[in-house]
Design an enzyme around this catalytic site. Structure first.
Site, PDB file in Angstrom:
ATOM      1  N   CYS A 277       0.834  -1.194   0.000  1.00  0.00           N
ATOM      2  CA  CYS A 277       0.000   0.000   0.000  1.00  0.00           C
ATOM      3  C   CYS A 277       0.872   1.249   0.000  1.00  0.00           C
ATOM      4  O   CYS A 277       2.077   1.179  -0.191  1.00  0.00           O
ATOM      5  CB  CYS A 277      -0.905  -0.009   1.235  1.00  0.00           C
ATOM      6  SG  CYS A 277      -1.844  -1.555   1.420  1.00  0.00           S
TER       7      CYS A 277
ATOM      8  N   ASP B  47      -2.433  -9.643   8.021  1.00  0.00           N
ATOM      9  CA  ASP B  47      -1.202  -9.533   8.791  1.00  0.00           C
ATOM     10  C   ASP B  47      -1.162  -8.209   9.554  1.00  0.00           C
ATOM     11  O   ASP B  47      -0.449  -8.071  10.548  1.00  0.00           O
ATOM     12  CB  ASP B  47       0.035  -9.688   7.886  1.00  0.00           C
ATOM     13  CG  ASP B  47       0.003  -8.802   6.648  1.00  0.00           C
ATOM     14  OD1 ASP B  47      -1.023  -8.132   6.403  1.00  0.00           O
ATOM     15  OD2 ASP B  47       1.000  -8.784   5.902  1.00  0.00           O
TER      16      ASP B  47
ATOM     17  N   ILE C  79      10.699  -9.986 -20.351  1.00  0.00           N
ATOM     18  CA  ILE C  79      10.843  -8.878 -21.299  1.00  0.00           C
ATOM     19  C   ILE C  79      11.914  -9.259 -22.316  1.00  0.00           C
ATOM     20  O   ILE C  79      12.953  -9.817 -21.960  1.00  0.00           O
ATOM     21  CB  ILE C  79      11.264  -7.584 -20.574  1.00  0.00           C
ATOM     22  CG1 ILE C  79      10.112  -7.048 -19.721  1.00  0.00           C
ATOM     23  CG2 ILE C  79      11.733  -6.530 -21.549  1.00  0.00           C
ATOM     24  CD1 ILE C  79       8.944  -6.500 -20.490  1.00  0.00           C
TER      25      ILE C  79
ATOM     26  N   SER D 231      10.867 -11.286  -7.430  1.00  0.00           N
ATOM     27  CA  SER D 231      12.033 -10.754  -8.137  1.00  0.00           C
ATOM     28  C   SER D 231      13.319 -11.285  -7.507  1.00  0.00           C
ATOM     29  O   SER D 231      13.368 -11.552  -6.303  1.00  0.00           O
ATOM     30  CB  SER D 231      12.023  -9.220  -8.076  1.00  0.00           C
ATOM     31  OG  SER D 231      13.279  -8.679  -8.458  1.00  0.00           O
ATOM     32  N   GLY D 232      14.368 -11.403  -8.322  1.00  0.00           N
ATOM     33  CA  GLY D 232      15.638 -11.955  -7.856  1.00  0.00           C
ATOM     34  C   GLY D 232      16.587 -10.955  -7.231  1.00  0.00           C
ATOM     35  O   GLY D 232      17.769 -11.279  -7.010  1.00  0.00           O
TER      36      GLY D 232
END
Length: 598
Positions: A2, A102, A290, A362-363
């Site tokens: 958020c 949470d 991509i 993501s890495g």
């Protein structure tokens, strides 16, 4: 995930506070497209605002700001991945819950344990929590610093927000930080704790700020994040520990009540996450990639290897020069602060959004933790160069090659000089000419940049890892990823930065964590799953054909843009002659662009 904002102070009326809070939240609307809420507590001169992106408990039960009992309120940005375990403990102690979020666990945990509970949270988070009984408000940021939390505290006032642009929305006349162009041209970003605005700072990771409503003052304390001591272990144990920690991290990061996928670039890190996520999830994994028409930048063949191996629902989009030209103006608007490395993130998140995803793994973090960058091989070179006389190091600024010029940074007594040698943009003599100030002024500012005392205890690759994690990743990768993903209402999760993975990696002895081959620990841990075609090839970063695309971007090539600044015009000519990397001219362009907007 958020966006949050808040105002504490008594200089405005209730109507003015509500209007100001609305403007702050509206400026961050893209990061919280699923709803807006606010709560005012006039007796404390406090107002909390919240823009919601729903991922856990999508019902109205998850609406924020959220209350617990009659005296606790919270506005929360992030995800707590161990909230179910924490919730079970709290239930055993008699605490009750009204929803499945949470968020409510944070409130109940604070009620049970006070501020000591903050260090129990595992995830990415930034939140504000007010305790009306104690007449205190807390701003809290996760120990890895994945989510930003900006604040301004002065003259009995406290403002906070998830983005710097919210402060400008609150007050369009907010003064700029006069030093930001120096930092930006030197680092390639504005490093924490500083921002582009005067008096607005990023709360340090692993810290919480306490605002005392009675005294109208604040103090900041660290709750987590120190570099752990190395523990002796064998190589097989190190491999097994790394595998166990990462497997658990990916499983935690897949928790969501909304569609989630994986960014698949074709490199080791994203391939590993895709494979592990596929094993951890009963449903078919969605992978997002991509690609480019320019073959030297395309990783499509490697992406396809993984997509076929795991049978993922694979989404591949080819970004063209036309896409770049059509979207660059919007990308500029979506930048929270000037950056040289967020465009690629903007595009991949756009593709994820258009394909119905709300969260993506993501890495980020693997290169920094496990020695994936060329910088990890340069610690011996740094040691040798620093033995040279300081006057000789300083004179390197006159050398013709940009990389050689950066040797001059090693003359600094401050270790930040080592980072600037590795990744710095422009040397102080060039920055001074670009900004019309003295070289001495630039040098004084950079050489006094605050670094952590723990850095002095590290050497060799551990020292490089500290720079890559705490300077580069912190200020470039995580910051860019945050606002470029939220520009599309996408939450990016980073399992390699799970607290257990990070702590486990840092506790390994240097010779176990880093070997001759980059990220060898990760490769060995998953050798049976990761195809050799992925790990046994030269490292190739996730890069776009920007050198070519910016070569046709007329606003950056227009000489009038640079206000007849001789140094800027020299750099422009170098770029046109293909003798300057696009990012370096892009940095100059942004500084002059912002100067024109004043």
């Amino acid at each position: 995930m958020c966006r949050i904002a808040g105002i504490i102070g008594n200089k405005w009326s209730k109507a003015e506070v509500e209007d100001g809070l609305q403007r702050m939240c509206d400026a961050m609307q893209k990061g919280g497209p699923d709803g807006f809420g606010y709560q005012t507590l006039p007796e404390l001169n406090l107002a909390f605002g919240h823009r919601r992106l729903s991922l856990i408990d999508l019902s109205e039960n998850g609406k924020q700001p959220m209350a617990y009992g009659k005296h606790l309120w919270i506005t929360f940005n992030g995800e707590i991945y161990n909230y179910q375990e924490l919730k079970a403990d709290l239930i055993s102690k008699g605490f009750t819950f009204q929803n499945q979020t949470d968020t409510e666990v944070i409130l109940a945990g604070y009620e049970a344990y006070g501020t000591d509970f903050f260090k129990e949270l595992k995830g990415m988070f930034a939140f504000a929590l007010v305790d009306q009984k104690a007449r205190q408000t807390f701003l809290v940021r996760d120990e890895i610093g994945i989510k930003p939390l900006y604040y301004y505290s002065q003259s009995n006032e406290l403002y906070f927000a998830s983005e710097v642009k919210a402060f400008k929305a609150l007050d369009p006349n907010w003064k700029e930080n006069k030093d930001w162009p120096i930092y930006f041209l030197s680092f390639g970003f504005v490093p924490e704790p500083y921002t582009t605005l005067d008096g607005v700072y990023n709360l340090a990771k692993g810290h919480f700020l306490t605002w005392d409503h009675a005294k109208q003052q604040c103090k900041t304390q660290q709750f987590s994040g120190n570099y752990p001591n190395a523990e002796q272990t064998t190589q097989p144990e190190a491999i097994k520990q790394t595998e166990t920690n990462l497997d658990k991290a990916v499983k935690r990061h897949l928790i969501a009540d909304a569609p989630i996928g994986v960014f698949l670039s074709g490199g080791i890190d994203s391939s590993l996450l895709s494979i592990i996520a596929n094993e951890q999830n009963a449903q078919t994994i969605t992978t997002v990639s991509i690609n480019f028409n320019e073959p030297e930048f395309s990783e499509q063949s490697y992406q396809q290897i993984i997509a076929e191996q795991i049978g993922s629902e694979h989404i591949s989009y080819t970004v063209t020069a036309n896409d770049f030209e059509q979207n660059i103006a919007q990308i500029f608007q979506d930048m929270d602060q000037p950056s040289n490395d967020g465009i690629n993130s903007w595009f991949v998140n756009k593709v994820a959004k258009e394909n119905g995803l709300k969260a993506v793994l993501s890495g980020i973090g693997a290169d920094e933790l496990f020695g994936g960058y060329p910088s990890f091989k340069r610690h011996e070179l740094i040691k040798k160069l620093k033995k040279l006389p300081r006057f000789l190091l300083k004179s390197a600024k006159h050398l013709p090659n940009d990389k050689l010029k950066r040797i001059s940074f090693l003359a600094y007594k401050n270790p930040i000089g080592e980072y600037l040698f590795l990744r710095g943009f422009y040397t102080p003599n060039v920055v001074g000419k670009l900004l019309g100030i003295s070289e001495k002024q630039v040098t004084k500012l950079l050489s006094s940049y605050p670094t952590h005392e723990e850095l002095e205890l590290l050497n060799a690759e551990d020292r490089i890892a500290w720079f890559e994690c705490n300077i580069y990743m912190q200020n470039q990768l995580l910051k860019d990823t945050d606002y470029m993903s939220m520009a599309h209402g996408i939450e990016v999760r980073v399992p390699f930065l799970d607290q257990d993975v990070v702590t486990g990696a840092k506790q390994l002895p240097t010779n176990k964590r880093f070997n001759q081959q980059p990220k060898s620990l990760l490769i060995e841990a998953y050798r049976n799953l990761l195809p050799e075609a992925i790990w046994n090839r030269p490292k190739k970063g996730f890069t776009f054909p920007f050198q070519h695309w910016f070569g046709s971007y007329q606003p950056m090539l227009n000489t009038n843009h640079y206000q007849n600044n001789p140094q800027a015009l020299r750099l422009l000519k170098q770029f046109k002659d293909n003798k300057l990397h696009w990012s370096k001219l892009f940095a100059v362009y942004q500084v002059f662009y912002h100067a024109r907007q004043k």
